[in-house]
Design an enzyme around this catalytic site. Structure first.
Site, PDB file in Angstrom:
ATOM      1  N   ASN A 450       0.881  -1.215  -0.081  1.00  0.00           N
ATOM      2  CA  ASN A 450      -0.020  -0.006   0.030  1.00  0.00           C
ATOM      3  C   ASN A 450       0.813   1.311   0.091  1.00  0.00           C
ATOM      4  OD1 ASN A 450       0.433  -0.768   3.059  1.00  0.00           O
ATOM      5  ND2 ASN A 450      -0.157   1.274   3.069  1.00  0.00           N
ATOM      6  N   CYS A 451       0.190   2.190  -0.372  1.00  0.00           N
ATOM      7  CA  CYS A 451       0.990   3.694  -0.284  1.00  0.00           C
ATOM      8  C   CYS A 451       0.124   4.309   0.603  1.00  0.00           C
ATOM      9  CB  CYS A 451       0.885   4.369  -1.769  1.00  0.00           C
ATOM     10  SG  CYS A 451      -0.525   4.727  -2.680  1.00  0.00           S
ATOM     11  N   ILE A 452       0.009   5.722   0.265  1.00  0.00           N
ATOM     12  CA  ILE A 452      -0.602   6.603   1.464  1.00  0.00           C
ATOM     13  C   ILE A 452      -2.249   6.233   1.101  1.00  0.00           C
ATOM     14  CG2 ILE A 452      -0.771   8.772  -0.128  1.00  0.00           C
ATOM     15  CD1 ILE A 452       0.275  10.260   2.172  1.00  0.00           C
ATOM     16  N   SER A 453      -2.769   6.141  -0.021  1.00  0.00           N
ATOM     17  CA  SER A 453      -4.230   6.031  -0.185  1.00  0.00           C
ATOM     18  C   SER A 453      -4.925   4.570  -0.669  1.00  0.00           C
ATOM     19  CB  SER A 453      -4.928   7.243  -0.873  1.00  0.00           C
ATOM     20  OG  SER A 453      -4.170   7.174  -2.065  1.00  0.00           O
ATOM     21  N   ARG A 454      -3.969   4.054  -0.903  1.00  0.00           N
ATOM     22  CA  ARG A 454      -4.476   2.764  -1.841  1.00  0.00           C
ATOM     23  C   ARG A 454      -3.765   1.509  -1.570  1.00  0.00           C
ATOM     24  NH1 ARG A 454      -3.269   5.275  -7.859  1.00  0.00           N
ATOM     25  NH2 ARG A 454      -3.843   7.198  -6.634  1.00  0.00           N
TER      26      ARG A 454
END
Length: 509
Positions: A450-454
């Site tokens: 994951n990254c910051i939103s997904r």
């Protein structure tokens, strides 16, 4: 290599770069507070800050936070190796640092040998080694090489007599050998490469405010692909974003010089940072959210309201825009194009207004710390630009949604329970199980990150993805990057979502 595979690699690279960038952003907040609280104007307003113990504490926080920015290449090497490794990620991360340090030492030996002229190379002390300074590029290059070597050799097997050196252990061995060779080669090729990068930066700078518009436009337009992280990282950490007194990259320059030079000196660099985001993050998108709510039929307003409040709050406070952007991105593509154009205008107009606000966010937190609390930032001009943005976004979205009769369907409905007894025995976390099922089941999932939103998921077959089921778990958008890679957007709640999904997968293995 086909187009989908290239896009997938670039997407994974963008995700990997987010780890150190997030660390820089967090450290930047503390550095900004420290810088602001040491200002004579602030101390005069709050005399207790002049106390020697308080001043010492504030200075210590600033110094410690500032150290993070000297480690950017090493952080990139570790995070890219970690992010691009398919399995045994901790081994890859370790090898990433070993590879970077090996590169530094190898290049240092060549530089000191006298076999090469270093007049056209920048030499500096990095992690205690006097070597060529390639900035963030060295870390990115190392991370890519290490990840490739790790994925190729982490399962290698040797005869019993030397079996101890196979598998994970061989990764470190081959990384040391390869990066030692790279360290011998790069001093010869870095000069022309560095000149080419600097030339590109000069071309962008020579484009003036139009160049700033193009940057802002692309920064928004690339959101669906996740490649905006790469664009941002290049401008923030390499000479394309500018060079000042040997420091490369817009973010590096700003954070290492804030409080040390007049704010006007930093203006050419902050135009690629947070300041260009404020008008659409704090004003534009919240107004769009209001327009969307007002055009929603009465019987659906209550559920849409909860979704929009969370999405707008994320954009307004912390500068996380994907929740609100993905609410309209796919059902109203022309509005997303409009939003991208407004993003370009936002960056350009704020730059033209002489605003000097750095960091990476774009929400209220960054505006207060890096704008309101920093004398000479001209932060109030953001408001003068932002108010018209609010009206433009509001009336444009209201007109389009009304004309097209578009309605956003809420995704916070009751979850669709999985009725498989075998699956329910694994865990009681129904949401995570539904996400797994929506991704095609355990056997269809290769890896989850994951990254910051997904969520960023490698899968075997994208046709097995159930978008309606994923949306029932709170997903705000699903992007099929390729047949083998999918993004599922959850917004600020992504960390808890990712932890739950990884836990369920681990329990099922």
């Amino acid at each position: 290599m086909n187009k989908n595979k290239i896009l997938s690699i670039l997407s994974n690279l963008g995700r990997s770069l987010m780890m150190p960038i997030a660390a820089l952003s967090a450290a930047g907040i503390f550095l900004g507070l420290s810088s602001a609280l040491k200002r004579p104007e602030i101390i005069e307003l709050l005399p207790f800050l002049g106390n020697e113990y308080v001043f010492y504490a504030v200075s210590m926080i600033g110094s410690v936070s500032g150290v993070v920015f000297t480690l950017i290449p090493a952080l990139f090497a570790i995070s890219i190796a970690l992010g691009l490794a398919k399995t045994d990620k901790e081994t890859a991360a370790f090898a990433g640092f070993v590879g970077y340090y090996t590169f530094l030492v190898s290049a240092s030996i060549l530089v000191k040998s006298g076999f090469i002229a270093v007049d056209n190379l920048r030499v500096a002390s990095i992690l205690g080694v006097e070597t060529i300074d390639m900035g963030a590029v060295a870390g990115i290059l190392t991370g890519l090489i290490v990840a490739s070597l790790h994925n190729k050799y982490h399962n290698i097997k040797f005869p019993d007599a030397i079996a101890f050196y196979g598998g994970k252990r061989f990764v470190t061995i081959v990384v040391i050998v390869v990066m030692a060779l790279v360290g011998q080669i790069m001093p010869f090729v870095w000069g022309p490469v560095s000149n080419a990068i600097n030339l590109l930066g000069e071309l962008i700078t020579s484009a003036g405010q139009f160049g700033v518009f193009i940057f802002g436009f692309l920064e928004r337009l690339l959101i669906p692909t996740g490649l905006h992280h790469i664009l941002n990282s290049v401008f923030r950490t390499t000479s394309i974003g500018g060079v000042l007194d040997g420091v490369e990259g817009a973010l590096n320059i700003f954070l290492q010089n804030i409080g040390q030079v007049d704010m006007s000196v930093l203006a050419p660099y902050t135009r690629f940072l947070a300041q260009g985001k404020f008008p659409f993050m704090i004003f534009g998108l919240p107004a769009a959210g209001l327009a969307i709510y007002q055009t929603t039929p009465e019987d659906k307003k209550s559920r849409v309201k909860a979704l929009l409040i969370a999405a707008v709050a994320a954009s307004f406070v912390s500068g996380i825009t994907e929740p609100i952007e993905f609410a309209f991105m796919f059902i109203a593509p022309p509005l997303f194009l409009f939003h991208s154009i407004m993003g370009g205008l936002s960056f350009m107009l704020v730059s033209m207004a002489g605003v000097v606000i750095g960091n990476t966010g774009g929400g209220l937190i960054d505006l207060v710390i890096w704008g309101v609390m920093q004398p000479g930032s001209n932060w109030f001009r953001v408001i003068l630009i932002g108010i018209p943005f609010a009206f433009i976004y509001y009336y444009t979205f209201k007109w389009y949604f009304t004309k097209k009769g578009i309605v956003i369907e809420s995704t916070d409905e009751e979850l669709e329970y999985i009725d498989s007894p075998e699956v329910n025995e694994i865990s009681s976390d129904t949401k995570s199980l539904n996400i797994v099922k929506g991704l095609g089941g355990f056997d269809n999932i290769v890896s989850v990150d994951n990254c910051i939103s997904r969520l960023r998921v490698d899968i075997n077959d994208s046709s097995l993805v159930d978008e309606s089921l994923l949306k029932s778990t709170g997903a705000m958008g699903i992007i099929k990057q390729s047949d083998k890679h999918v993004h599922v957007v959850y917004g600020p709640a992504i960390e808890s979502v990712a932890i739950g999904v990884k836990k369920i997968i681990k329990e099922n293995n």
